[in-house]
Design a protein around this motif. Structure first.
Motif, PDB file in Angstrom:
ATOM      1  N   GLU A   5      13.854   3.907 -11.859  1.00  0.00           N
ATOM      2  CA  GLU A   5      12.713   4.635 -11.362  1.00  0.00           C
ATOM      3  C   GLU A   5      11.442   3.846 -11.641  1.00  0.00           C
ATOM      4  O   GLU A   5      11.117   3.546 -12.785  1.00  0.00           O
ATOM      5  CB  GLU A   5      12.635   6.015 -12.017  1.00  0.00           C
ATOM      6  N   VAL A   6      10.697   3.516 -10.594  1.00  0.00           N
ATOM      7  CA  VAL A   6       9.514   2.689 -10.727  1.00  0.00           C
ATOM      8  C   VAL A   6       8.311   3.463 -10.194  1.00  0.00           C
ATOM      9  O   VAL A   6       8.369   4.067  -9.118  1.00  0.00           O
ATOM     10  CB  VAL A   6       9.683   1.366  -9.936  1.00  0.00           C
ATOM     11  N   ASN A   7       7.223   3.435 -10.959  1.00  0.00           N
ATOM     12  CA  ASN A   7       5.988   4.032 -10.465  1.00  0.00           C
ATOM     13  C   ASN A   7       5.517   3.264  -9.240  1.00  0.00           C
ATOM     14  O   ASN A   7       5.495   2.024  -9.240  1.00  0.00           O
ATOM     15  CB  ASN A   7       4.911   3.989 -11.544  1.00  0.00           C
ATOM     16  N   GLU A   8       5.122   3.982  -8.199  1.00  0.00           N
ATOM     17  CA  GLU A   8       4.785   3.301  -6.953  1.00  0.00           C
ATOM     18  C   GLU A   8       3.737   4.097  -6.189  1.00  0.00           C
ATOM     19  O   GLU A   8       3.798   5.325  -6.102  1.00  0.00           O
ATOM     20  CB  GLU A   8       6.058   3.148  -6.103  1.00  0.00           C
ATOM     21  N   ILE A   9       2.751   3.383  -5.644  1.00  0.00           N
ATOM     22  CA  ILE A   9       1.738   3.980  -4.775  1.00  0.00           C
ATOM     23  C   ILE A   9       1.762   3.242  -3.449  1.00  0.00           C
ATOM     24  O   ILE A   9       1.571   2.022  -3.399  1.00  0.00           O
ATOM     25  CB  ILE A   9       0.338   3.912  -5.413  1.00  0.00           C
ATOM     26  N   ILE A  10       2.028   3.979  -2.371  1.00  0.00           N
ATOM     27  CA  ILE A  10       2.142   3.379  -1.039  1.00  0.00           C
ATOM     28  C   ILE A  10       1.016   3.915  -0.161  1.00  0.00           C
ATOM     29  O   ILE A  10       0.888   5.124   0.023  1.00  0.00           O
ATOM     30  CB  ILE A  10       3.515   3.698  -0.392  1.00  0.00           C
ATOM     31  N   GLU A  11       0.201   3.018   0.360  1.00  0.00           N
ATOM     32  CA  GLU A  11      -0.902   3.407   1.239  1.00  0.00           C
ATOM     33  C   GLU A  11      -0.606   2.955   2.665  1.00  0.00           C
ATOM     34  O   GLU A  11      -0.096   1.859   2.893  1.00  0.00           O
ATOM     35  CB  GLU A  11      -2.219   2.790   0.757  1.00  0.00           C
ATOM     36  N   SER A  12      -0.941   3.809   3.629  1.00  0.00           N
ATOM     37  CA  SER A  12      -0.756   3.464   5.036  1.00  0.00           C
ATOM     38  C   SER A  12      -1.803   4.192   5.863  1.00  0.00           C
ATOM     39  O   SER A  12      -2.407   5.167   5.416  1.00  0.00           O
ATOM     40  CB  SER A  12       0.651   3.859   5.509  1.00  0.00           C
ATOM     41  N   SER A  13      -2.033   3.702   7.081  1.00  0.00           N
ATOM     42  CA  SER A  13      -3.014   4.335   7.970  1.00  0.00           C
ATOM     43  C   SER A  13      -2.571   4.166   9.407  1.00  0.00           C
ATOM     44  O   SER A  13      -1.864   3.210   9.756  1.00  0.00           O
ATOM     45  CB  SER A  13      -4.399   3.725   7.754  1.00  0.00           C
ATOM     46  N   ASP A  14      -3.001   5.106  10.257  1.00  0.00           N
ATOM     47  CA  ASP A  14      -2.646   5.070  11.675  1.00  0.00           C
ATOM     48  C   ASP A  14      -3.708   5.827  12.447  1.00  0.00           C
ATOM     49  O   ASP A  14      -3.817   7.053  12.329  1.00  0.00           O
ATOM     50  CB  ASP A  14      -1.268   5.696  11.891  1.00  0.00           C
ATOM     51  N   LYS A  15      -4.497   5.093  13.220  1.00  0.00           N
ATOM     52  CA  LYS A  15      -5.593   5.669  14.009  1.00  0.00           C
ATOM     53  C   LYS A  15      -6.521   6.493  13.112  1.00  0.00           C
ATOM     54  O   LYS A  15      -7.200   5.958  12.267  1.00  0.00           O
ATOM     55  CB  LYS A  15      -5.026   6.509  15.156  1.00  0.00           C
ATOM     56  N   ASN A  16      -6.510   7.809  13.280  1.00  0.00           N
ATOM     57  CA  ASN A  16      -7.441   8.653  12.532  1.00  0.00           C
ATOM     58  C   ASN A  16      -6.870   9.162  11.210  1.00  0.00           C
ATOM     59  O   ASN A  16      -7.509   9.963  10.529  1.00  0.00           O
ATOM     60  CB  ASN A  16      -7.853   9.860  13.382  1.00  0.00           C
ATOM     61  N   PHE A  17      -5.660   8.727  10.888  1.00  0.00           N
ATOM     62  CA  PHE A  17      -4.986   9.236   9.695  1.00  0.00           C
ATOM     63  C   PHE A  17      -4.900   8.175   8.596  1.00  0.00           C
ATOM     64  O   PHE A  17      -4.709   6.980   8.869  1.00  0.00           O
ATOM     65  CB  PHE A  17      -3.581   9.720  10.037  1.00  0.00           C
ATOM     66  N   ASP A  60       6.835  16.927  -3.101  1.00  0.00           N
ATOM     67  CA  ASP A  60       8.231  17.149  -2.753  1.00  0.00           C
ATOM     68  C   ASP A  60       9.073  15.995  -3.289  1.00  0.00           C
ATOM     69  O   ASP A  60       8.756  14.831  -3.068  1.00  0.00           O
ATOM     70  CB  ASP A  60       8.390  17.251  -1.230  1.00  0.00           C
ATOM     71  N   LYS A  61      10.136  16.319  -4.023  1.00  0.00           N
ATOM     72  CA  LYS A  61      11.093  15.333  -4.525  1.00  0.00           C
ATOM     73  C   LYS A  61      10.409  14.207  -5.309  1.00  0.00           C
ATOM     74  O   LYS A  61      10.628  13.024  -5.076  1.00  0.00           O
ATOM     75  CB  LYS A  61      11.918  14.751  -3.376  1.00  0.00           C
ATOM     76  N   ASN A  62       9.552  14.612  -6.233  1.00  0.00           N
ATOM     77  CA  ASN A  62       8.879  13.691  -7.145  1.00  0.00           C
ATOM     78  C   ASN A  62       7.896  12.759  -6.435  1.00  0.00           C
ATOM     79  O   ASN A  62       7.549  11.697  -6.951  1.00  0.00           O
ATOM     80  CB  ASN A  62       9.901  12.849  -7.929  1.00  0.00           C
ATOM     81  N   ILE A  63       7.441  13.150  -5.239  1.00  0.00           N
ATOM     82  CA  ILE A  63       6.479  12.351  -4.488  1.00  0.00           C
ATOM     83  C   ILE A  63       5.273  13.218  -4.139  1.00  0.00           C
ATOM     84  O   ILE A  63       5.413  14.295  -3.568  1.00  0.00           O
ATOM     85  CB  ILE A  63       7.092  11.784  -3.178  1.00  0.00           C
ATOM     86  N   TYR A  64       4.089  12.741  -4.516  1.00  0.00           N
ATOM     87  CA  TYR A  64       2.838  13.392  -4.131  1.00  0.00           C
ATOM     88  C   TYR A  64       2.305  12.679  -2.892  1.00  0.00           C
ATOM     89  O   TYR A  64       2.092  11.461  -2.916  1.00  0.00           O
ATOM     90  CB  TYR A  64       1.811  13.310  -5.264  1.00  0.00           C
ATOM     91  N   THR A  65       2.082  13.432  -1.819  1.00  0.00           N
ATOM     92  CA  THR A  65       1.612  12.844  -0.563  1.00  0.00           C
ATOM     93  C   THR A  65       0.226  13.384  -0.230  1.00  0.00           C
ATOM     94  O   THR A  65       0.028  14.594  -0.141  1.00  0.00           O
ATOM     95  CB  THR A  65       2.572  13.172   0.594  1.00  0.00           C
ATOM     96  N   ILE A  66      -0.728  12.452  -0.059  1.00  0.00           N
ATOM     97  CA  ILE A  66      -2.099  12.816   0.314  1.00  0.00           C
ATOM     98  C   ILE A  66      -2.344  12.290   1.726  1.00  0.00           C
ATOM     99  O   ILE A  66      -2.141  11.102   1.993  1.00  0.00           O
ATOM    100  CB  ILE A  66      -3.124  12.212  -0.664  1.00  0.00           C
ATOM    101  N   ILE A  67      -2.781  13.170   2.620  1.00  0.00           N
ATOM    102  CA  ILE A  67      -3.057  12.778   3.999  1.00  0.00           C
ATOM    103  C   ILE A  67      -4.487  13.174   4.343  1.00  0.00           C
ATOM    104  O   ILE A  67      -4.911  14.309   4.066  1.00  0.00           O
ATOM    105  CB  ILE A  67      -2.073  13.444   4.990  1.00  0.00           C
TER     106      ILE A  67
END
Length: 341
Positions: free
Chosen positions: A251-263, A320-327
């Motif tokens: 288990e590795v701490n991980e931060i994934i950033e992504s973008s698409d148009k206005n998101f 959800d499932k140990n993942i925090y998602t910010i949009i």
């Protein structure tokens, strides 16, 4: 809901018994030694001194120091139990939580503050004729159950005030009352009744040395009560229940950033030192600065806030499932602390 917390409480103690016992061994042994060799002799000598009028300052200092040490040993046990239950075995060394550490003194300070918060209204209400004592007991119970979540938060190095504890338990008044007050009382009375009879028999018939089991019984009841509070804390903060964390390297701490148009999207994975509530509170404080102040959805694992002046913009948080998602739509995600590391 209640069943899950019951199971989580027993699992955190009995499925984790070997690891937990190893980490608690030193404070448990010290408490037994102090109880058996010092408390009994101090009580005897203090009573004799009071009768003879020879109670002196040195005895007061001795009683204070031993009481303080016992208090810090119990706090060490509480912090170790909370951290193992909430964060897993790796959160505490094999020798348990330090007895005189910074975290332990913060725990002590909050305990003293809580005593005053409960004592002041309770004493004032008890002065009301006839019904005052009953109202005072009710207020004390409510305050104890609603404010006690600060302690697992402190144990896990999270920042939580009494006000925050009061706010996050707003939707769980009955749950906190039943699980933090009623359930531990029923359990402790049941266990104490049975084992006090057994220990008393052994002390009278076999040897007085068996009186050390009284200390062990009290420690076990305390650990159980602390585990209940940890389970309630995990449930309210949406931390997985019935999940005795094993040592994992994958288990590795991980931060994934992504973008698409206005998101814009950020996923925060496997971070144990944050919670849904702490992220939500930090996002809210940052969002208010850019006029995002309209909360349109607020649940245990999902939260959405909008700008009332711009219907096309919003920011959401989901767990959800140990993942925090910010949009974020048509806006930027605030640079909260976890993103600055």
């Amino acid at each position: 809901m209640y069943e899950k917390i019951f199971v989580s409480t027993f699992d955190s103690i009995f499925k984790n018994f070997n690891n937990l016992f190893q980490k608690l061994l030193i404070p448990i042994l010290l408490i037994i030694i102090i109880d058996y060799f010092f408390i009994n002799s101090l009580n005897t000598s203090s009573i004799s001194a009071l009768k003879e009028g020879n109670f002196n300052f040195n005895q007061l200092i001795t009683i204070f120091l031993i009481s303080f040490l016992l208090m810090m040993l119990n706090i060490s046990i509480a912090i170790t139990t909370h951290r193992v239950s909430i964060l897993g075995n790796n959160a505490v060394s094999n020798y348990g939580s330090p007895i005189l550490g910074k975290r332990e003194f913060k725990f002590l300070l909050k305990s003293i503050q809580l005593c005053f918060i409960i004592a002041i209204p309770t004493i004032l209400l008890s002065l009301i004729p006839t019904v005052g004592i009953f109202i005072a007991i009710g207020v004390a119970v409510i305050l104890s159950s609603r404010l006690s979540l600060v302690f697992p938060a402190i144990a896990c190095d999270y920042n939580m005030s009494f006000k925050q504890s009061w706010n996050i338990t707003k939707k769980y008044k009955l749950l906190t009352f039943v699980m933090i007050i009623i359930f531990p009382i029923i359990f402790s009375l049941s266990v104490s009744f049975v084992y006090n009879l057994a220990i008393g028999f052994l002390v009278k018939v076999v040897s007085e040395y068996f009186s050390i089991f009284y200390s062990l019984l009290n420690i076990f009841i305390m650990i159980f009560t602390i585990s209940v509070i940890s389970s309630v804390y995990k449930y309210i903060n949406n931390i997985p229940l019935n999940n005795i964390k094993k040592e994992k390297d994958e288990e590795v701490n991980e931060i994934i950033e992504s973008s698409d148009k206005n998101f814009q999207k950020i996923e925060i994975k496997n971070f144990k030192n944050i919670s849904f509530e702490s992220l939500k509170n930090e996002l809210y404080s940052q969002c208010k600065k850019i006029n995002f102040c309209e909360i349109v959805f607020d649940r245990r694992n999902a939260w959405i806030i909008k700008n009332p002046e711009d219907e096309e913009s919003y920011l959401s948080l989901r767990y959800d499932k140990n993942i925090y998602t910010i949009i974020a739509k048509n806006c930027s995600i605030p640079r909260i602390n976890i993103l600055k590391k």
